[in-house]
Design an enzyme around this catalytic site. Structure first.
Site, mmCIF file in Angstrom:
data_model
loop_
_atom_site.group_PDB
_atom_site.id
_atom_site.type_symbol
_atom_site.label_atom_id
_atom_site.label_comp_id
_atom_site.label_asym_id
_atom_site.label_seq_id
_atom_site.Cartn_x
_atom_site.Cartn_y
_atom_site.Cartn_z
ATOM 1 N N GLY A 133 0.775 -1.284 0.078
ATOM 2 C CA GLY A 133 0.167 -0.032 -0.071
ATOM 3 C C GLY A 133 0.786 1.477 -0.032
ATOM 4 N N ARG A 173 2.722 -1.432 -5.931
ATOM 5 C CA ARG A 173 3.017 0.010 -6.623
ATOM 6 C C ARG A 173 4.599 0.462 -6.486
ATOM 7 N NH1 ARG A 173 -1.365 3.228 -7.810
ATOM 8 N NH2 ARG A 173 -2.431 1.998 -6.409
ATOM 9 N N TYR A 217 -9.856 6.190 -11.236
ATOM 10 C CA TYR A 217 -9.638 6.865 -9.929
ATOM 11 C C TYR A 217 -9.253 8.508 -10.034
ATOM 12 C CZ TYR A 217 -7.940 1.969 -9.081
ATOM 13 O OH TYR A 217 -7.916 0.487 -8.957
ATOM 14 N N CYS A 256 -15.266 5.838 -27.005
ATOM 15 C CA CYS A 256 -16.469 6.578 -26.940
ATOM 16 C C CYS A 256 -16.960 6.941 -25.392
ATOM 17 C CB CYS A 256 -17.495 5.952 -27.685
ATOM 18 S SG CYS A 256 -16.761 5.702 -29.353
ATOM 19 N N GLU A 257 -16.096 7.493 -24.697
ATOM 20 C CA GLU A 257 -16.595 7.888 -23.220
ATOM 21 C C GLU A 257 -15.876 9.097 -23.108
ATOM 22 O OE1 GLU A 257 -18.396 5.774 -20.974
ATOM 23 O OE2 GLU A 257 -18.177 3.675 -22.372
ATOM 24 N N TYR A 307 -0.587 -1.201 -12.151
ATOM 25 C CA TYR A 307 -2.087 -1.141 -12.308
ATOM 26 C C TYR A 307 -2.335 -0.525 -13.794
ATOM 27 C CZ TYR A 307 -2.114 -2.270 -7.422
ATOM 28 O OH TYR A 307 -1.606 -2.972 -6.264
HETATM 29 C C1 LIG Z 1 -3.274 -4.689 -3.618
HETATM 30 C C2 LIG Z 1 -2.516 -5.473 -2.589
HETATM 31 C C3 LIG Z 1 -1.171 -5.334 -2.016
HETATM 32 C C4 LIG Z 1 -0.431 -4.261 -3.005
HETATM 33 O O1 LIG Z 1 -0.552 -2.885 -2.848
HETATM 34 P P1 LIG Z 1 0.390 -1.726 -3.627
HETATM 35 O O2 LIG Z 1 -0.276 -0.671 -3.375
HETATM 36 O O3 LIG Z 1 0.498 -2.280 -4.865
HETATM 37 O O4 LIG Z 1 1.470 -1.733 -2.611
HETATM 38 C C5 LIG Z 1 -0.757 -5.883 -1.166
HETATM 39 N N1 LIG Z 1 -1.480 -6.839 -0.454
HETATM 40 C C6 LIG Z 1 -2.666 -7.194 -0.894
HETATM 41 C C7 LIG Z 1 -3.655 -8.003 -0.001
HETATM 42 C C8 LIG Z 1 -3.358 -6.412 -1.707
HETATM 43 O O5 LIG Z 1 -4.595 -6.614 -2.125
#
Ligand SMILES: *Cc1c(COP(=O)(O)O)cnc(C)c1O
Length: 431
Positions: A239, A276, A316, A344-345, A373
């Protein structure tokens, strides 16, 4: 830090000019830089050096087997959320003992595939899922190594579509129910409880919610151990956010310091699932200008990539930097334009009010920070075939996914028996 820089006025991936790849593979295409992927993995791993964690790259960020394979060679494990991702991780050379299987909706077949492969652990997100896993493991005659994903009810302060740790989200077992669920799991014959898991969301750019969630997990592990559960592992999820423009985001070192202070002297093996932050800025989407259209209010630069290739702006409201592949000479006048795709959006917009040098049909643009992503979320909307992915290493590149053709797409479709094929129908009508 990335390896997409201008050299002699030409935007390059490491030492390969993007214009050369465009000539050879056509546009649009994704391009990833090995040096950036490796750099980010090493920086992340080094930040946690003293902790000796298992780093399971979150495959859903970019599941190309060449990308997973690049990371596997550096020692990365994998976090997978489907049987398909499990297969990709294994195909890319990730050892099963370094794979975590996550996800809210694992089917019995997916659980069986994970158990047969011998994954490190399965992160269970609900009691019904635990029951099914118990049955599947029992029928295979194996013990399922399980961590329960806990929903810590913290707000990750990220986009609502990628926040996962609030009690109203579908993810995990509510933290207040954790003790009850663990005692239930402990009593199940084919379930072996090994850990606790948490993942609060994606593109998290504030350390406070990580700290709150991890402190809560530390207290929970202590409580569960006091209840007699042998909790050996704490999976902290992924995350960590990244800059898409010039915003400042926490470094892996700062994130690691937050982790270390939150878990303090908890004697637990740590699992991390970054996605990410490893691959986000290791990729660009290269696209060619098709038309420049002067609208009543704005100028539209219409490019050959679209929301089906890179969904993040539409899904997003994400902002990606867009730069010309041929560097503008110093002092070149910039124009304010909207960069849009042909789908077409109205949502098919990569950027509004962007300052770019005058563009003409045939010019190339690079949409930056498209490594995570990006290709994984592509669709074939508007009958647009999936675009190629290329991987650069130093002065060479390889096509690591071929461009799909429209014939490939249509080949999976057929007419039902009650509809004659059009050519046959035309013959029968005498046409
Ligand atoms: C999506 C996800 C991640 C990775 O998230 P990032 O934001 O890309 O680092 C890690 N663990 C779980 C369970 C996820 O669903």
């Amino acid at each position: 830090m990335d390896h997409f820089q201008y050299r002699d006025g030409r935007l390059c991936a490491e030492a390969v000019p993007l214009a050369r790849i465009a000539e050879e593979v056509g546009t649009p295409f994704y391009c990833y830089a090995t040096a950036t992927i490796e750099h980010h993995y090493r920086v992340f791993a080094d930040a946690f050096a003293g902790l000796d964690p298992t780093i399971c790259y979150a495959v859903k960020a970019n599941s190309n087997i060449a990308v997973i394979g690049t990371l596997a060679r550096l020692g990365a494990g994998a976090d997978v959320v489907s049987a398909g991702e499990l297969k990709r991780a294994l195909a890319a050379g990730v050892a099963p003992g370094r794979i975590v299987f996550s996800g809210v909706g694992k089917t019995a077949d997916e659980m069986a595939a994970a158990l047969k492969a011998g994954v490190l652990q399965i992160n269970v997100e609900s009691e019904p899922e635990l029951d099914v896993l118990g049955q599947v493991a029992g029928s295979l005659g194996v013990d399922a190594p399980v961590a329960i994903r806990i929903n810590p009810d913290v707000d990750a302060n990220t986009h609502e579509k990628i926040t996962t740790g609030k009690s109203e989200n579908k993810f995990g077992v509510e933290w207040t129910r954790a003790r009850a669920v663990y005692s239930r799991a402990a009593a199940m014959p084919a379930i072996s409880v090994v850990g606790v898991a948490v993942h609060i969301g994606s593109q998290v750019t504030d350390l406070a919610p990580f700290r709150d969630a991890y402190v809560r997990m530390r207290d929970l592990v202590a409580m569960l151990r006091a209840d007699g559960h042998p909790i050996e592992r704490l999976d902290l999820g992924g995350g960590l956010g990244i800059p898409y423009g010039d915003e400042v985001t926490p470094t892996p070192e700062e994130y690691a310091a937050t982790v270390k202070s939150a878990i303090a002297d908890l004697d637990c093996h740590i699992i991390l699932e970054p996605g990410r932050v490893i691959v986000g800025n290791a990729g660009v989407l290269v696209t060619r200008v098709v038309h420049v259209k002067e609208g009543a209010m704005r100028t539209f630069v219409i490019v050959d990539a679209a929301m089906n290739d890179l969904l993040r702006p539409a899904l997003y409201n994400a902002t990606h930097a867009i730069v010309p592949v041929t560097e503008a000479a110093a002092g070149t006048e910039l124009m304010e334009v909207d960069v849009v795709g042909p789908v077409c959006e109205t949502a098919d917009t990569f950027g509004t009010g962007r300052l770019l040098p005058a563009m003409k049909p045939g010019d190339l643009l690079a949409v930056r920070t498209a490594g995570a992503y990006g290709a994984v979320m592509a669709s074939t909307y508007n009958a647009r075939p999936l675009v190629p992915e290329t991987l650069v290493r130093d002065a060479t590149y390889a096509v690591v996914r071929e461009r799909m053709s429209v014939d490939d797409m249509v080949a999976l479709e057929s007419f039902p028996p009650w509809l004659a094929a059009p050519d046959k129908a035309a013959r029968e009508a005498g046409g």
